[in-house]
Design an enzyme around this catalytic site. Structure first.
Site, PDB file in Angstrom:
ATOM      1  N   GLU A 253      15.102 -15.573  46.006  1.00  0.00           N
ATOM      2  CA  GLU A 253      15.762 -15.773  44.850  1.00  0.00           C
ATOM      3  C   GLU A 253      16.008 -15.576  43.956  1.00  0.00           C
ATOM      4  O   GLU A 253      15.361 -16.071  42.950  1.00  0.00           O
ATOM      5  CB  GLU A 253      15.697 -17.004  45.754  1.00  0.00           C
ATOM      6  N   CYS A 254      17.002 -15.305  43.026  1.00  0.00           N
ATOM      7  CA  CYS A 254      18.028 -15.960  41.894  1.00  0.00           C
ATOM      8  C   CYS A 254      16.893 -14.870  41.390  1.00  0.00           C
ATOM      9  O   CYS A 254      16.889 -13.643  40.857  1.00  0.00           O
ATOM     10  CB  CYS A 254      18.094 -17.701  41.890  1.00  0.00           C
ATOM     11  N   GLY A 255      16.244 -15.615  40.162  1.00  0.00           N
ATOM     12  CA  GLY A 255      15.119 -14.983  39.457  1.00  0.00           C
ATOM     13  C   GLY A 255      13.636 -14.149  39.851  1.00  0.00           C
ATOM     14  O   GLY A 255      13.768 -12.862  39.104  1.00  0.00           O
TER      15      GLY A 255
END
Length: 507
Positions: free
Chosen positions: A346-348
């Site tokens: 997720e994301c990072g």
């Protein structure tokens, strides 16, 4: 269940909620209370402050992510009679979905959990007008939950004048004031507050804040308001992870004998990757997973005998150079991913799987191209382009390379806010089911995926995102598993299948 509690809320962001909340948590902890905290909304960082700096258990509650009954269950989970809870609001008290709906607002959470509200008002530059502001908030309070007002950034002299007026004209208790503190404060960055590990003197600052606040508030009045809160719910039903909510998670084949069949999920956890919802991790454990924490920054390999990877959000862009130097870890993760190890990023964590991260704004790149095109001299064009290429390489950090392409800093928010996600082809969710999530990122990918449809709940606007196939779910959205526990169940089942196929039999 009798939980003593109050919510710290405000008319708007930037009113001092976080500083006041942290100081109150410290004072309550110092007084011997069994104190815990909750953050309204999707923000990860305030709970990290509460846990890491103050040593107070903390997690998120969000009435967009979960319905009212589930929100109450999450609130009561692992709580006991006599606990003392402080809830920290988000944005303005009545600001919910799209800025116009009640759902997702601090007020909605207070209403659902029957929690008294202390309204923190930034009174700097205001005289009697502060009464009109407070009166408006009281008028909008249909459930009569606002039980006290704290006047922030106000002098003692004016407080002594205005307090009796407020209490006489508005019939609400003023619990204290807090003068402007120019020598202490919490720094901020593009993703909310900076993380506590980055503030070497944060504990000293918060202790000093607590000491100063103690002198200007009526702490007994805070405690009285908390103790007057109604009993809530039924502790016998306070299990959001029960069989009904998580489908057949406790009855399927991989969880029949968890002592034998437990699967191991490697969870990235360090300075660069630390954004996790507490209830997501607990739900994975309930579904039969053992969580093994590791550091992409400092370790050289994944945890022994892991069966899946969970790469959460954080700030990999701030540690991109260090991450790129840990070649051993990059290679191990790439090999595991390509070998079919189930992966949620997720994301990072999604950014980390790319070939590179580039930390210079794309607008600069476009300007460089324009400069090249505007030069009349062909040789000069080539020289400028070569310099631009060298500069681009200097601003790129090579990462895992499991995904082609890279992530670029855009200089502004790319996506922000709540979404609901539906898979185009069922992999992690049952057909046509949704999971709720939140986005907040300044970087963008050269390929955000198109295996899911994201829908904005307030406007209905939709767009494609996420790379989702049999064994992996990769994208910018931060998922909230309790909004659809089947996601956690599917992830653990995929880890179980991977373990079985890897070893030829169950261990």
């Amino acid at each position: 269940m009798k939980i003593n509690r109050f919510m710290i809320a405000a008319p708007k962001s930037g009113s001092g909620k976080t500083m006041i909340t942290c100081a109150l948590l410290q004072l309550l902890k110092d007084s011997g209370k069994n104190v815990l905290s909750y953050k309204c909304g999707p923000d990860y960082i305030d709970p990290m402050f509460h846990k890491k700096v103050l040593g107070v258990p903390s997690k998120n509650l969000d009435t967009f992510f979960t319905d009212e009954k589930t929100t109450v269950q999450l609130f009561l989970d692992e709580r006991a009679d006599g606990d003392f809870a402080v809830l920290e609001g988000v944005m303005g008290l009545y600001d919910g979905l799209g800025g116009i709906y009640e759902q997702g607002s601090s007020y909605h959470l207070a209403k659902v959990t029957q929690t008294p509200i202390i309204l923190v008002v930034d009174a700097k530059g205001m005289g009697k007008s502060v009464l009109a502001l407070i009166a408006g908030f009281l008028q909008y309070d249909t459930q009569h939950l606002i039980k006290g007002v704290l006047l922030n950034r106000m002098s003692k002299g004016y407080y002594d004048i205005i307090k009796p007026l407020i209490e006489k004209e508005l019939s609400v208790k003023v619990v204290g004031y807090f003068p402007e503190q120019k020598d202490i404060g919490l720094s901020s960055r593009h993703l909310g507050l900076v993380m506590p590990d980055e503030l070497s003197d944060i504990k000293k600052q918060l202790n000093e804040t607590a000491d100063r606040l103690k002198k200007t508030i009526d702490m007994d009045l805070f405690i009285d308001i908390a103790e007057d809160a109604d009993e809530i719910g039924d502790s016998g039903n306070a299990d959001v992870y029960n069989e009904k909510n998580i489908g057949n998670c406790d009855q399927n084949e991989f969880s029949q004998n968890k002592a034998i069949n437990t699967v191991n999920i490697a969870v990235a956890m360090d300075e660069a990757f630390c954004f996790y919802y507490e209830d997501n991790l607990r739900l994975l454990e309930k579904c039969g997973a053992k969580l093994q924490y590791f550091s992409p920054l400092h370790d050289t390999s994944l945890p022994k005998d892991c069966d899946a990877m969970l790469l959460g959000g954080g700030y990999p862009e701030l540690y991109a150079k260090e991450l790129s130097k840990n070649v051993s870890m990059l290679n191990v993760i790439k090999k595991a991913f390509r070998a079919g190890m189930p992966t949620v990023a997720e994301c990072g964590g999604f950014m980390y799987l790319h070939t590179y991260i580039r930390d210079i704004c794309d607008d600069t790149e476009e300007q460089n191209k324009a400069d090249v095109q505007n030069k009349a001299d062909i040789q000069n064009k080539a020289d400028i382009q070569n310099k631009a290429d060298i500069q681009n390489d200097m601003n790129k950090s090579q990462l895992v390379g499991a995904l082609d392409g890279g992530c670029h800093f855009k200089g502004k928010l790319v996506r922000f806010g709540y979404i609901e996600l539906t898979e185009k082809h069922s992999n992690f969710l049952p057909p046509n089911e949704k999971i709720k999530a939140h986005e907040f990122h300044y970087y963008d990918s050269t390929d955000n995926g198109a295996d899911c449809i994201a829908t904005k709940p307030a406007t209905g606007r939709s767009y494609d995102c996420v790379i989702s196939h049999d064994n992996y779910w990769l994208g910018f959205p931060h998922l909230y598993y309790p909004s659809n526990p089947h996601f956690a169940e599917s992830f653990v089942r995929k880890a179980y299948e991977y373990r079985r196929n890897k070893n030829g039999k169950l261990l």
